[in-house]
Design a protein around this motif. Structure first.
Motif, PDB file in Angstrom:
ATOM      1  N   GLY A  10       0.828  -1.193   0.000  1.00 18.23           N
ATOM      2  CA  GLY A  10       0.000   0.000   0.000  1.00 18.23           C
ATOM      3  C   GLY A  10       0.861   1.241   0.000  1.00 18.23           C
ATOM      4  N   PHE A  11       0.339   2.332   0.523  1.00 15.24           N
ATOM      5  CA  PHE A  11       1.066   3.597   0.498  1.00 15.24           C
ATOM      6  C   PHE A  11       2.381   3.508   1.247  1.00 15.24           C
ATOM      7  CE2 PHE A  11       2.190   7.719   2.282  1.00 15.24           C
ATOM      8  CZ  PHE A  11       2.121   8.544   1.172  1.00 15.24           C
ATOM      9  N   MET A  12       2.401   2.809   2.383  1.00 10.73           N
ATOM     10  CA  MET A  12       3.612   2.747   3.197  1.00 10.73           C
ATOM     11  C   MET A  12       4.820   2.289   2.383  1.00 10.73           C
ATOM     12  SD  MET A  12       4.334   0.618   6.727  1.00 10.73           S
ATOM     13  CE  MET A  12       4.290  -1.016   5.961  1.00 10.73           C
ATOM     14  N   LEU A  13       4.674   1.189   1.671  1.00 13.77           N
ATOM     15  CA  LEU A  13       5.800   0.665   0.891  1.00 13.77           C
ATOM     16  C   LEU A  13       5.951   1.367  -0.446  1.00 13.77           C
ATOM     17  CD1 LEU A  13       5.611  -3.183   1.587  1.00 13.77           C
ATOM     18  CD2 LEU A  13       7.146  -1.488   2.601  1.00 13.77           C
ATOM     19  N   ALA A  14       4.833   1.695  -1.104  1.00 11.31           N
ATOM     20  CA  ALA A  14       4.923   2.340  -2.420  1.00 11.31           C
ATOM     21  C   ALA A  14       5.616   3.689  -2.309  1.00 11.31           C
ATOM     22  CB  ALA A  14       3.531   2.494  -3.033  1.00 11.31           C
ATOM     23  N   PHE A  15       5.180   4.513  -1.355  1.00 13.12           N
ATOM     24  CA  PHE A  15       5.806   5.827  -1.179  1.00 13.12           C
ATOM     25  C   PHE A  15       7.235   5.669  -0.669  1.00 13.12           C
ATOM     26  CE2 PHE A  15       6.903   9.760   0.921  1.00 13.12           C
ATOM     27  CZ  PHE A  15       6.394  10.732   0.066  1.00 13.12           C
ATOM     28  N   GLY A  16       7.420   4.753   0.279  1.00 11.58           N
ATOM     29  CA  GLY A  16       8.759   4.555   0.832  1.00 11.58           C
ATOM     30  C   GLY A  16       9.765   4.127  -0.218  1.00 11.58           C
ATOM     31  N   ASP A  17       9.372   3.184  -1.058  1.00 14.96           N
ATOM     32  CA  ASP A  17      10.283   2.654  -2.074  1.00 14.96           C
ATOM     33  C   ASP A  17      10.579   3.663  -3.181  1.00 14.96           C
ATOM     34  OD1 ASP A  17      10.261   0.258  -0.712  1.00 14.96           O
ATOM     35  OD2 ASP A  17       8.766  -0.674  -2.016  1.00 14.96           O
ATOM     36  N   LEU A  18       9.544   4.338  -3.666  1.00 17.43           N
ATOM     37  CA  LEU A  18       9.663   5.133  -4.893  1.00 17.43           C
ATOM     38  C   LEU A  18       9.944   6.608  -4.645  1.00 17.43           C
ATOM     39  CD1 LEU A  18       6.684   3.563  -6.879  1.00 17.43           C
ATOM     40  CD2 LEU A  18       9.097   2.899  -6.921  1.00 17.43           C
ATOM     41  N   VAL A  19       9.642   7.112  -3.450  1.00 13.66           N
ATOM     42  CA  VAL A  19       9.820   8.544  -3.182  1.00 13.66           C
ATOM     43  C   VAL A  19      10.739   8.790  -1.990  1.00 13.66           C
ATOM     44  CG1 VAL A  19       8.643  10.725  -2.702  1.00 13.66           C
ATOM     45  CG2 VAL A  19       7.513   8.994  -4.103  1.00 13.66           C
ATOM     46  N   TRP A  20      10.389   8.214  -0.854  1.00 10.61           N
ATOM     47  CA  TRP A  20      11.144   8.494   0.364  1.00 10.61           C
ATOM     48  C   TRP A  20      12.619   8.130   0.213  1.00 10.61           C
ATOM     49  CZ3 TRP A  20       9.960  11.185   4.640  1.00 10.61           C
ATOM     50  CH2 TRP A  20      10.772  11.043   5.764  1.00 10.61           C
ATOM     51  N   VAL A  21      12.885   6.929  -0.275  1.00  8.50           N
ATOM     52  CA  VAL A  21      14.279   6.484  -0.394  1.00  8.50           C
ATOM     53  C   VAL A  21      15.093   7.388  -1.327  1.00  8.50           C
ATOM     54  CG1 VAL A  21      15.769   4.644  -1.280  1.00  8.50           C
ATOM     55  CG2 VAL A  21      13.912   4.098   0.290  1.00  8.50           C
ATOM     56  N   PRO A  22      14.705   7.574  -2.583  1.00  8.41           N
ATOM     57  CA  PRO A  22      15.567   8.381  -3.459  1.00  8.41           C
ATOM     58  C   PRO A  22      15.634   9.862  -3.070  1.00  8.41           C
ATOM     59  CG  PRO A  22      13.541   7.784  -4.596  1.00  8.41           C
ATOM     60  CD  PRO A  22      13.577   6.987  -3.334  1.00  8.41           C
ATOM     61  N   PHE A  23      14.535  10.446  -2.616  1.00  4.11           N
ATOM     62  CA  PHE A  23      14.499  11.892  -2.420  1.00  4.11           C
ATOM     63  C   PHE A  23      14.920  12.352  -1.027  1.00  4.11           C
ATOM     64  CE2 PHE A  23      11.810  11.262  -6.127  1.00  4.11           C
ATOM     65  CZ  PHE A  23      12.293  12.243  -6.976  1.00  4.11           C
ATOM     66  N   THR A  24      14.962  11.453  -0.037  1.00  2.00           N
ATOM     67  CA  THR A  24      15.508  11.846   1.262  1.00  2.00           C
ATOM     68  C   THR A  24      16.903  11.261   1.497  1.00  2.00           C
ATOM     69  OG1 THR A  24      14.528  10.005   2.521  1.00  2.00           O
ATOM     70  CG2 THR A  24      13.189  11.995   2.248  1.00  2.00           C
ATOM     71  N   TYR A  25      17.173  10.077   0.954  1.00  2.73           N
ATOM     72  CA  TYR A  25      18.481   9.465   1.159  1.00  2.73           C
ATOM     73  C   TYR A  25      19.575  10.183   0.369  1.00  2.73           C
ATOM     74  CZ  TYR A  25      16.321   5.394   3.449  1.00  2.73           C
ATOM     75  OH  TYR A  25      15.639   4.551   4.299  1.00  2.73           O
ATOM     76  N   SER A  26      19.198  10.950  -0.637  1.00  3.40           N
ATOM     77  CA  SER A  26      20.181  11.705  -1.426  1.00  3.40           C
ATOM     78  C   SER A  26      20.476  13.073  -0.823  1.00  3.40           C
ATOM     79  CB  SER A  26      19.687  11.883  -2.867  1.00  3.40           C
ATOM     80  OG  SER A  26      18.432  12.547  -2.893  1.00  3.40           O
ATOM     81  N   LEU A  27      19.950  13.346   0.371  1.00  4.78           N
ATOM     82  CA  LEU A  27      20.116  14.655   1.016  1.00  4.78           C
ATOM     83  C   LEU A  27      21.577  15.032   1.208  1.00  4.78           C
ATOM     84  CD1 LEU A  27      19.154  17.135   2.635  1.00  4.78           C
ATOM     85  CD2 LEU A  27      18.877  15.622   4.620  1.00  4.78           C
ATOM     86  N   GLN A  28      22.405  14.077   1.623  1.00  2.00           N
ATOM     87  CA  GLN A  28      23.811  14.405   1.908  1.00  2.00           C
ATOM     88  C   GLN A  28      24.553  14.837   0.639  1.00  2.00           C
ATOM     89  OE1 GLN A  28      22.437  11.335   3.096  1.00  2.00           O
ATOM     90  NE2 GLN A  28      21.897  12.447   4.973  1.00  2.00           N
ATOM     91  N   ALA A  29      24.302  14.154  -0.466  1.00  2.00           N
ATOM     92  CA  ALA A  29      24.969  14.542  -1.721  1.00  2.00           C
ATOM     93  C   ALA A  29      24.503  15.929  -2.167  1.00  2.00           C
ATOM     94  CB  ALA A  29      24.688  13.506  -2.814  1.00  2.00           C
ATOM     95  N   ARG A  30      23.221  16.203  -1.995  1.00  2.00           N
ATOM     96  CA  ARG A  30      22.708  17.536  -2.356  1.00  2.00           C
ATOM     97  C   ARG A  30      23.321  18.604  -1.451  1.00  2.00           C
ATOM     98  NH1 ARG A  30      18.508  20.644  -0.593  1.00  2.00           N
ATOM     99  NH2 ARG A  30      17.562  18.973   0.650  1.00  2.00           N
ATOM    100  N   TYR A  31      23.480  18.274  -0.168  1.00  2.00           N
ATOM    101  CA  TYR A  31      24.046  19.233   0.780  1.00  2.00           C
ATOM    102  C   TYR A  31      25.481  19.602   0.427  1.00  2.00           C
ATOM    103  CZ  TYR A  31      25.692  21.285   5.159  1.00  2.00           C
ATOM    104  OH  TYR A  31      26.249  22.138   6.101  1.00  2.00           O
ATOM    105  N   VAL A  32      26.327  18.604   0.174  1.00  5.12           N
ATOM    106  CA  VAL A  32      27.740  18.915  -0.094  1.00  5.12           C
ATOM    107  C   VAL A  32      27.918  19.581  -1.456  1.00  5.12           C
ATOM    108  CG1 VAL A  32      28.618  17.136   1.450  1.00  5.12           C
ATOM    109  CG2 VAL A  32      28.216  16.578  -0.940  1.00  5.12           C
ATOM    110  N   LEU A  33      26.923  19.463  -2.345  1.00  3.13           N
ATOM    111  CA  LEU A  33      26.953  20.228  -3.584  1.00  3.13           C
ATOM    112  C   LEU A  33      26.654  21.692  -3.305  1.00  3.13           C
ATOM    113  CD1 LEU A  33      26.757  20.829  -6.658  1.00  3.13           C
ATOM    114  CD2 LEU A  33      24.387  20.000  -6.548  1.00  3.13           C
ATOM    115  N   GLU A  34      25.600  21.942  -2.536  1.00  5.47           N
ATOM    116  CA  GLU A  34      25.157  23.313  -2.287  1.00  5.47           C
ATOM    117  C   GLU A  34      25.979  24.014  -1.217  1.00  5.47           C
ATOM    118  OE1 GLU A  34      20.457  22.335  -3.390  1.00  5.47           O
ATOM    119  OE2 GLU A  34      21.092  22.523  -1.287  1.00  5.47           O
ATOM    120  N   ARG A  35      26.594  23.251  -0.318  1.00  5.35           N
ATOM    121  CA  ARG A  35      27.381  23.826   0.770  1.00  5.35           C
ATOM    122  C   ARG A  35      28.678  23.026   0.927  1.00  5.35           C
ATOM    123  NH1 ARG A  35      24.850  27.441   3.817  1.00  5.35           N
ATOM    124  NH2 ARG A  35      22.730  27.930   3.149  1.00  5.35           N
TER     125      ARG A  35
END
Length: 437
Positions: free
Chosen positions: A275-300
């Motif tokens: 359901g939503f828990m796994l669908a959102f977690g797999d397709l959105v939460w993982v790629p768009f929050t787990y990439s935060l560190q790479a985005r941070y060191v690019l911008e700062r």
């Protein structure tokens, strides 16, 4: 028939809720996308929240950088194209066929697994495109929020389709579908969130297992590499901090895909509905929050001293050694307890006929693999330095998630093993961290 109906009515009259029940589920369904957007709002190239009072007090007045695009048809096309690409490769590339665990109906499903092949082919095509100049991987940085919006919309639509489809006809006796144990409470909000149907499929194409690793994990790494490519085109170099983050997370993705069959015994696949828990977690939460560190060191940009860099490498090495070593040991023992690599391990025999390991990695803590996972999370965040708290969101969130997951696993094992689980807990006393928790 009356007895079956009575059981169903009793089940729905006294449902077992997790995550705070329907109210908690609604909060998560609405809150998770807000967190994804909030991580960009609170930390971007213009400003980033720190722990001082003025910074925290100024959060309500924060705005996104000028020119930020929240939605675009182009980003929607890219996201849909990415999903189609993953499905196409999964279907046309060869893979191994593995059987899952026995389900409540006594059946075992067969799964085609070829995540590593999809990963290798995708990286090859991306590398060729970047080298030839027809693919601007750095595009993902300027269109990050638009891609996020496309992903959120896709996850909501997919979750709704999964929920509605779960009421259709299936192969089970009476025409119904095999539902997840906790996903048929009768409350539409909660069931939409947790997932009603256990293994929704289109023919032999298993939607849950496909989404579990392939599009989200590989997409996450592509976002990382896009940020690295943007940094290279802007500065002519990739910083050590960026290199560490990308390398560590690439190792994690490659490891998950190499050992893809291991997911067939996880709670996500064996117990939770899709359901939503796994669908959102797999397709959105993982790629768009787990990439935060790479985005941070690019911008700062962050400068790392040789000593601090060495410390980060040690944390990653220790975490990976615990994570991979413990998981391998469990798999070897599960496949053949007499394997010379695990024959020395002690274990507790259970009334179910299974064996619970009580020595080696699994004598240290009941979920020692979670400890290794969490240490790696620290290694991903440490390259961001200590100027701001937002890039440490992952290690904080992940720690909470692992504690909650340990509690869910503990409840499931208590129900599964009964008094044998009490005996096991008396032998292996710690849950995650030896002498601490």
């Amino acid at each position: 028939e009356k007895m079956v109906a009575t059981r169903r009515q009793t089940k729905k009259a006294n449902p077992h809720y997790e995550f705070g029940g329907p109210i908690g589920a609604l909060g998560i369904v609405l809150g998770l996308p807000a967190v994804c957007y909030g991580l960009v709002l609170t930390c971007n190239e213009r400003h980033c929240v720190s722990l001082d009072y003025d910074s925290i007090a100024g959060i309500p007045s924060l705005t996104l950088p000028s020119g930020t695009v929240l939605f675009s048809p182009e980003a929607c096309a890219v996201f849909l194209g990415w999903m189609a690409w993953c499905v196409l490769l999964h279907l046309i590339l060869p893979g191994v066929e593995k059987q899952g665990v026995k389900l409540a109906n006594g059946k075992r499903l067969t799964y085609k697994l070829n995540g590593m092949s999809v990963f290798v082919v995708t990286l090859g095509v991306v590398a060729h495109g970047v080298h030839q100049g027809w693919l601007d991987l750095g595009w993902v940085h300027g269109n990050f929020l638009a891609l996020l919006t496309a992903g959120v919309a896709f996850a909501y639509a997919m979750s709704l389709a999964l929920y509605l489809n779960s009421f259709g006809k299936g192969e089970e006796k009476g025409g119904g579908k095999l539902l997840a144990k906790g996903g048929d409470t009768g409350n539409p909000i909660y069931d939409f969130f947790i997932g009603r149907e256990l293994n929704p499929r289109i023919g032999s194409f298993d939607l849950k297992v496909f989404c579990e690793l392939v599009p989200g994990l590989i997409g996450w790494l592509l976002l990382d590499l896009g940020f690295a490519h943007k940094q290279f085109t802007d500065t002519g170099a990739v910083s050590p901090a960026m290199a560490l983050v990308c390398a560590f997370q690439a190792l994690y993705v490659a490891d998950a895909l190499w050992f893809e069959p291991a997911i067939l015994t996880t709670m996500d696949v064996t117990t939770d509905g899709f359901g939503f828990m796994l669908a959102f977690g797999d397709l959105v939460w993982v790629p768009f929050t787990y990439s935060l560190q790479a985005r941070y060191v690019l911008e700062r940009p962050v400068a790392l001293t040789p000593a601090f860099l060495a410390l980060i490498l040690c944390v990653e090495a220790l975490g990976y050694a615990i994570f991979r070593g413990s998981n391998l040991q469990k798999n070897w023992f599960r496949n053949d307890p007499n394997d010379p690599r695990v024959a020395h391990l002690t274990y507790l025999p259970t009334k179910r006929g299974t064996r619970l390991i009580t020595s080696g990695w699994w004598g240290i803590a009941r979920h020692v693999n979670y400890l290794g996972d969490w240490l790696m999370a620290w290694a991903w965040c440490l390259p961001c330095g200590f100027a701001h708290v937002v890039p440490y969101f992952y290690v904080i969130y992940f720690g909470i998630l692992l504690v909650h997951r340990d509690m869910r696993d503990g409840e499931a094992c208590q129900e599964k093993y009964g008094k044998d689980w009490d005996k096991y807990c008396a032998i292996v006393k710690y849950r995650l961290i030896p002498y601490v928790y």
